[in-house]
Design a protein around this motif. Structure first.
Motif, short mmCIF file in Angstrom:
data_model
loop_
_atom_site.label_atom_id
_atom_site.label_comp_id
_atom_site.label_asym_id
_atom_site.label_seq_id
_atom_site.Cartn_x
_atom_site.Cartn_y
_atom_site.Cartn_z
N LEU A 5 0.84 -1.19 0.00
CA LEU A 5 0.00 0.00 0.00
C LEU A 5 0.87 1.24 0.00
CD1 LEU A 5 -2.66 -0.97 2.69
CD2 LEU A 5 -2.96 -0.91 0.22
N TYR A 6 0.45 2.22 -0.72
CA TYR A 6 1.17 3.48 -0.79
C TYR A 6 0.19 4.63 -0.61
CZ TYR A 6 5.29 1.19 -2.80
OH TYR A 6 6.39 0.41 -3.00
N GLU A 7 0.72 5.74 -0.17
CA GLU A 7 0.00 7.00 -0.16
C GLU A 7 1.05 8.07 -0.37
OE1 GLU A 7 -3.62 8.07 2.41
OE2 GLU A 7 -1.93 9.06 3.40
N GLN A 8 1.56 8.11 -1.59
CA GLN A 8 2.64 9.04 -1.89
C GLN A 8 2.34 9.77 -3.18
OE1 GLN A 8 6.02 6.29 -2.29
NE2 GLN A 8 6.30 7.05 -4.36
N ILE A 9 2.84 10.97 -3.24
CA ILE A 9 2.70 11.77 -4.44
C ILE A 9 3.52 11.13 -5.54
CG2 ILE A 9 3.35 14.00 -5.46
CD1 ILE A 9 2.51 15.27 -2.81
N ILE A 10 2.96 11.07 -6.72
CA ILE A 10 3.68 10.49 -7.85
C ILE A 10 4.54 11.59 -8.47
CG2 ILE A 10 3.49 9.38 -10.10
CD1 ILE A 10 0.85 8.16 -9.13
N ASN A 11 5.87 11.44 -8.29
CA ASN A 11 6.81 12.36 -8.91
C ASN A 11 7.41 11.67 -10.13
OD1 ASN A 11 8.76 10.59 -7.91
ND2 ASN A 11 9.32 11.91 -6.21
N ARG A 12 8.33 12.30 -10.79
CA ARG A 12 8.89 11.72 -12.02
C ARG A 12 9.63 10.42 -11.75
NH1 ARG A 12 10.56 17.25 -15.17
NH2 ARG A 12 8.40 17.86 -15.57
N ASP A 13 10.32 10.36 -10.63
CA ASP A 13 11.04 9.13 -10.27
C ASP A 13 10.05 7.97 -10.10
OD1 ASP A 13 13.35 7.56 -9.49
OD2 ASP A 13 12.62 7.73 -7.43
N THR A 14 8.96 8.23 -9.40
CA THR A 14 7.95 7.20 -9.19
C THR A 14 7.34 6.78 -10.53
OG1 THR A 14 7.46 8.13 -7.02
CG2 THR A 14 5.84 6.61 -7.93
N MET A 15 7.05 7.76 -11.40
CA MET A 15 6.50 7.44 -12.72
C MET A 15 7.45 6.53 -13.50
SD MET A 15 3.51 8.34 -13.44
CE MET A 15 3.15 8.72 -15.14
N ALA A 34 -8.80 18.35 -3.67
CA ALA A 34 -8.36 19.74 -3.57
C ALA A 34 -8.02 20.14 -2.14
CB ALA A 34 -9.43 20.67 -4.15
N GLU A 35 -8.79 19.68 -1.17
CA GLU A 35 -8.54 20.04 0.23
C GLU A 35 -7.34 19.29 0.78
OE1 GLU A 35 -8.77 22.19 3.54
OE2 GLU A 35 -10.00 22.52 1.76
N GLU A 36 -7.21 18.01 0.44
CA GLU A 36 -6.08 17.21 0.92
C GLU A 36 -4.78 17.57 0.23
OE1 GLU A 36 -5.82 14.78 3.43
OE2 GLU A 36 -7.73 15.68 3.97
N ALA A 37 -4.85 18.13 -0.98
CA ALA A 37 -3.64 18.45 -1.75
C ALA A 37 -2.72 19.38 -0.97
CB ALA A 37 -4.03 19.08 -3.09
N ARG A 38 -3.30 20.33 -0.25
CA ARG A 38 -2.50 21.29 0.53
C ARG A 38 -1.62 20.55 1.53
NH1 ARG A 38 -5.32 24.49 5.11
NH2 ARG A 38 -6.66 22.76 4.66
N LYS A 39 -2.19 19.59 2.25
CA LYS A 39 -1.42 18.84 3.25
C LYS A 39 -0.40 17.92 2.58
CE LYS A 39 -5.46 18.71 6.20
NZ LYS A 39 -6.52 17.85 6.63
N LEU A 40 -0.86 17.19 1.56
CA LEU A 40 0.04 16.25 0.89
C LEU A 40 1.22 16.97 0.24
CD1 LEU A 40 -2.65 13.97 -0.81
CD2 LEU A 40 -1.13 13.32 1.06
N LEU A 41 0.93 18.05 -0.46
CA LEU A 41 2.00 18.77 -1.15
C LEU A 41 2.95 19.47 -0.19
CD1 LEU A 41 -0.09 20.15 -4.13
CD2 LEU A 41 1.69 18.39 -4.24
N SER A 46 8.23 19.56 2.22
CA SER A 46 9.01 19.48 3.45
C SER A 46 10.07 18.38 3.35
CB SER A 46 8.08 19.23 4.64
OG SER A 46 8.82 19.01 5.80
N THR A 47 9.67 17.23 2.84
CA THR A 47 10.60 16.11 2.69
C THR A 47 11.71 16.45 1.70
OG1 THR A 47 8.84 14.53 3.19
CG2 THR A 47 10.77 13.67 2.04
N VAL A 48 11.35 17.02 0.56
CA VAL A 48 12.34 17.40 -0.45
C VAL A 48 13.29 18.46 0.11
CG1 VAL A 48 12.65 18.47 -2.71
CG2 VAL A 48 10.86 16.76 -2.38
#
Length: 141
Positions: A5-15, A34-41, A46-48
């Motif tokens: 299971l994952y819950e991660q933003i798909i970046n170019r590396d993941t793609m 749209a509401e969750e995007a603020r927290k996820l992004l 922060s991680t990057v």
């Protein structure tokens, strides 16, 4: 990629990793809310940022490390100038002295003002969550 299971933003590396998977794998994706995007992004940024600051720290001499990290943070803040007003942009930049506010107390009518007693701080930073168990030993061990 590992199965699971994952819950991660798909970046170019993941793609790129997903594109190399055999067609026998099922890949689940869903659009960001749209509401969750603020927290996820913001967590992603922060991680990057943490990773970039770690690299700066490792590649910079000790005497210049804090200033180099502060300047990198201010560059990130400056990239948001289209979303922030000019005044907010300037107010949010990190001061290059590299200091952290630890307390603010009045010296007037205060035992601290009379005795000069040092401010006691918790062992765990305020910005870090901690489990209070009531035990005498540190719960993180």
């Amino acid at each position: 990629m590992k199965q699971g299971l994952y819950e991660q933003i798909i970046n170019r590396d993941t793609m790129n990793q997903l594109s190399t998977l055999d067609p026998s794998y099922e890949i689940g994706k869903e659009p960001m809310d749209a509401e969750e995007a603020r927290k996820l992004l913001s967590n992603y940024i922060s991680t990057v940022t943490r990773w970039a600051l770690k690299l700066i720290r490792e590649q910079t001499p000790d005497v210049e490390a804090v200033l180099a990290q502060i300047r990198a943070c201010n560059e990130i803040i400056s990239t948001l100038k289209n979303n922030l007003g000019e005044e907010e942009l300037e107010q949010l930049k990190v001061d290059e002295q590299g200091e952290i506010l630890t307390h603010v107390y009045s010296k007037i009518n205060s035992i601290r003002g009379i005795t000069g007693e040092k401010v006691l701080r918790p062992a765990t930073p305020l910005s870090q969550s901690s489990l209070f168990t009531g035990a005498h030993s540190d719960s993180r061990r």
